[in-house]
Design an enzyme around this catalytic site. Sequence first.
Site, PDB file in Angstrom:
ATOM      1  N   CYS A   1       0.826  -1.211   0.000  1.00 40.09           N
ATOM      2  CA  CYS A   1       0.000   0.000   0.000  1.00 40.09           C
ATOM      3  C   CYS A   1       0.865   1.269   0.000  1.00 40.09           C
ATOM      4  CB  CYS A   1      -0.968   0.033   1.162  1.00 40.09           C
ATOM      5  SG  CYS A   1      -2.201   1.331   0.907  1.00 40.09           S
TER       6      CYS A   1
ATOM      7  N   CYS B   1      -6.105   2.231  -4.275  1.00 40.44           N
ATOM      8  CA  CYS B   1      -5.502   2.799  -3.083  1.00 40.44           C
ATOM      9  C   CYS B   1      -6.445   3.865  -2.530  1.00 40.44           C
ATOM     10  CB  CYS B   1      -4.148   3.406  -3.459  1.00 40.44           C
ATOM     11  SG  CYS B   1      -3.252   3.944  -2.007  1.00 40.44           S
TER      12      CYS B   1
HETATM   13  C1  LIG Z   1      -0.526   0.005   6.948  1.00 39.30           C
HETATM   14  C2  LIG Z   1      -1.094  -0.717   5.775  1.00 39.30           C
HETATM   15  C3  LIG Z   1      -2.156  -0.166   5.086  1.00 39.30           C
HETATM   16  C4  LIG Z   1      -2.695  -0.812   3.989  1.00 39.30           C
HETATM   17  N1  LIG Z   1      -3.773  -0.265   3.362  1.00 39.30           N
HETATM   18  C5  LIG Z   1      -4.366  -0.934   2.336  1.00 39.30           C
HETATM   19  C6  LIG Z   1      -5.556  -0.421   1.740  1.00 39.30           C
HETATM   20  O1  LIG Z   1      -6.077   0.628   2.133  1.00 39.30           O
HETATM   21  N2  LIG Z   1      -6.109  -1.107   0.715  1.00 39.30           N
HETATM   22  C7  LIG Z   1      -5.568  -2.282   0.274  1.00 39.30           C
HETATM   23  O2  LIG Z   1      -6.136  -2.872  -0.643  1.00 39.30           O
HETATM   24  N3  LIG Z   1      -4.433  -2.792   0.810  1.00 39.30           N
HETATM   25  C8  LIG Z   1      -3.827  -2.158   1.828  1.00 39.30           C
HETATM   26  N4  LIG Z   1      -2.702  -2.674   2.439  1.00 39.30           N
HETATM   27  C9  LIG Z   1      -1.986  -3.797   1.782  1.00 39.30           C
HETATM   28  C10 LIG Z   1      -2.569  -5.176   2.062  1.00 39.30           C
HETATM   29  O3  LIG Z   1      -2.706  -5.391   3.436  1.00 39.30           O
HETATM   30  C11 LIG Z   1      -1.653  -6.212   1.433  1.00 39.30           C
HETATM   31  O4  LIG Z   1      -1.431  -5.868   0.084  1.00 39.30           O
HETATM   32  C12 LIG Z   1      -2.254  -7.598   1.505  1.00 39.30           C
HETATM   33  O5  LIG Z   1      -2.368  -8.004   2.851  1.00 39.30           O
HETATM   34  C13 LIG Z   1      -1.403  -8.588   0.704  1.00 39.30           C
HETATM   35  O6  LIG Z   1      -1.815  -9.889   0.918  1.00 39.30           O
HETATM   36  P1  LIG Z   1      -0.744 -11.077   0.882  1.00 39.30           P
HETATM   37  O7  LIG Z   1      -1.513 -12.316   1.181  1.00 39.30           O
HETATM   38  O8  LIG Z   1       0.050 -10.997  -0.359  1.00 39.30           O
HETATM   39  O9  LIG Z   1       0.246 -10.768   2.095  1.00 39.30           O
HETATM   40  P2  LIG Z   1      -0.100 -10.832   3.649  1.00 39.30           P
HETATM   41  O10 LIG Z   1      -1.544 -10.520   3.873  1.00 39.30           O
HETATM   42  O11 LIG Z   1       0.908  -9.997   4.325  1.00 39.30           O
HETATM   43  O12 LIG Z   1       0.086 -12.366   4.036  1.00 39.30           O
HETATM   44  C14 LIG Z   1       1.303 -13.052   3.908  1.00 39.30           C
HETATM   45  C15 LIG Z   1       1.239 -14.277   4.832  1.00 39.30           C
HETATM   46  O13 LIG Z   1       2.336 -15.154   4.532  1.00 39.30           O
HETATM   47  C16 LIG Z   1       2.839 -15.669   5.751  1.00 39.30           C
HETATM   48  N5  LIG Z   1       4.238 -16.075   5.534  1.00 39.30           N
HETATM   49  C17 LIG Z   1       5.305 -15.256   5.354  1.00 39.30           C
HETATM   50  N6  LIG Z   1       6.427 -15.990   5.196  1.00 39.30           N
HETATM   51  C18 LIG Z   1       6.045 -17.294   5.270  1.00 39.30           C
HETATM   52  C19 LIG Z   1       6.752 -18.526   5.175  1.00 39.30           C
HETATM   53  N7  LIG Z   1       8.079 -18.567   4.992  1.00 39.30           N
HETATM   54  N8  LIG Z   1       6.055 -19.684   5.304  1.00 39.30           N
HETATM   55  C20 LIG Z   1       4.716 -19.663   5.481  1.00 39.30           C
HETATM   56  N9  LIG Z   1       3.996 -18.514   5.573  1.00 39.30           N
HETATM   57  C21 LIG Z   1       4.656 -17.349   5.477  1.00 39.30           C
HETATM   58  C22 LIG Z   1       2.692 -14.505   6.734  1.00 39.30           C
HETATM   59  O14 LIG Z   1       2.687 -14.956   8.073  1.00 39.30           O
HETATM   60  C23 LIG Z   1       1.354 -13.888   6.307  1.00 39.30           C
HETATM   61  O15 LIG Z   1       0.271 -14.419   7.021  1.00 39.30           O
HETATM   62  C24 LIG Z   1      -2.152  -2.060   3.563  1.00 39.30           C
HETATM   63  C25 LIG Z   1      -1.087  -2.636   4.272  1.00 39.30           C
HETATM   64  C26 LIG Z   1      -0.567  -1.967   5.372  1.00 39.30           C
HETATM   65  C27 LIG Z   1       0.566  -2.600   6.152  1.00 39.30           C
END
Ligand SMILES: Cc1cc2nc3c(=O)[nH]c(=O)nc-3n(C[C@H](O)[C@H](O)[C@H](O)COP(=O)(O)OP(=O)(O)OC[C@H]3O[C@@H](n4cnc5c(N)ncnc54)[C@H](O)[C@@H]3O)c2cc1C
Length: 422
Positions: free
Chosen positions: A180, A354
């Site tokens: 984000c 966003c």
């Molecule tokens: C402050 C903030 C504000 C945001 N605002 C927005 C917004 O307004 N709108 C929006 O759409 N998005 C927003 N986001 C972004 C959004 O949260 C992420 O883009 C989204 O969570 C991505 O999903 P993901 O599954 O790729 O990663 P994540 O949700 O981070 O999940 C990754 C997972 O993988 C696991 N993992 C990591 N390494 C390993 C490993 N080696 N083995 C097994 N598991 C592992 C972790 O524990 C975690 O649970 C924001 C993020 C933040 C931090």
Amino acid sequence: MQKINCFRGFTFSAIKIHSQIAIIGGGTAGLNIAAQLIGDGHAIPQQIRIFEPSKMHAYQPGWTMVGGGLCNVKKTLKPMEQVLPKNISVSDSAVTKINPQKNEIETQDGGIYTYDQLVIATGIQTNFDQIKGAQKYLDDLNSPVASIYNYKYAVKMNRLVEEFEGGNILYTEPPLPIKCAGAPQKIIYLSHDRLNKRGIKTHHHFYKTAGVIFGVPKYAEILTELCKNKQINCHFKQKLVEVQDHIAIFENQDTKELKSVTFDLLHLVPPQFPAQFIAQSGLGDSAGFAHVHPNTLQHVTYKNIWSLGDCSSLPTSKTAAAVMAQTPVLVKNLIRTWKYKLDPIPGYLGYTSCPIFTSQTKLLLAEFKYNSELDETFPIFQSNESRLMFHLKKDFFPIAYWQIMVRGLWGGRDGLRFFKGA
Ligand SMILES: Cc1cc2nc3c(=O)[nH]c(=O)nc-3n(C[C@H](O)[C@H](O)[C@H](O)COP(=O)(O)OP(=O)(O)OC[C@H]3O[C@@H](n4cnc5c(N)ncnc54)[C@H](O)[C@@H]3O)c2cc1C
């Protein structure tokens, strides 16, 4: 059972547990993929294995609202078992290696697992340690340093703004990509509005490592004007490299010169990186992100490996909104290639969004796709800050996430999903 090692006459053996579909990461992307595969009837829960070491699942977009005084942190966290699909197989040890030639996964506790299809969804890791001194001051409750990129430090940010009595606030943004990319400035506008309402005399300074305020020209123009009107001073090509007692040290990205700036409150954003095992397993692009085709989400070398979300090489802004648009394409392509031996469809065009809080009551909804091209759902509300968009983000999206997304029913801007779509 398969022998894996011999030592002084003893034979160690390990059971390799097989799953049809392995998903690494139970974050936004991993959960959404699992729920849609099951909901669409492509796999029974027991045939899917999620690897997830974390005990809690976080609605990370909520952390901006926590730091901005709009939401209680408890509303952003749930125990993992409450959000995982029922009866799904789970391994709670982190993945340390993938052997793509053998279709094998290794975990930290020594486990070995095999798969037919693999989805990598490990997100992007925050690394506060890359900024010298940052961790120490973040952990010190009496120090005026906080960050919405961690739920504890987001709570601290809310308190610091509540108690702020005036002076210099610095807000920083590290090199991209980060999750984000709008969040580092959302917290500025939220804090600015709160302090203004309390009549606190404050100087707001935004230090960005990049050279522009936002990557999409239309929104960059609106945000530049906004900063001008709110008297928020933007400093470009300045990277935070060290935090000392009430002093932040920045490195100029052109000249490499260092500059010390004093602060009364510092909001910092950590540098972010993909998990190292992706590159170490030979699956990364040049920056270590899981290297997939930008439109099909299939790995460029291994046809039974897929990736989406923050850990993927998809050249778009890393958001949960992007994950919602990527998931149906990945599910469809995984099933087409695996079950029907068809080619994947290049269905993902880079959609991301966003929602940028511009005050405690208004928001600018930015929506775009690859090459920073606009892709707006409500164009008449998206050329200005909007109260309607504010409520969509503050009140509706959290409900949609917890009630609809985790059950695989949320199709992002396509609304509710009706299953059997693939
Ligand atoms: C402050 C903030 C504000 C945001 N605002 C927005 C917004 O307004 N709108 C929006 O759409 N998005 C927003 N986001 C972004 C959004 O949260 C992420 O883009 C989204 O969570 C991505 O999903 P993901 O599954 O790729 O990663 P994540 O949700 O981070 O999940 C990754 C997972 O993988 C696991 N993992 C990591 N390494 C390993 C490993 N080696 N083995 C097994 N598991 C592992 C972790 O524990 C975690 O649970 C924001 C993020 C933040 C931090």
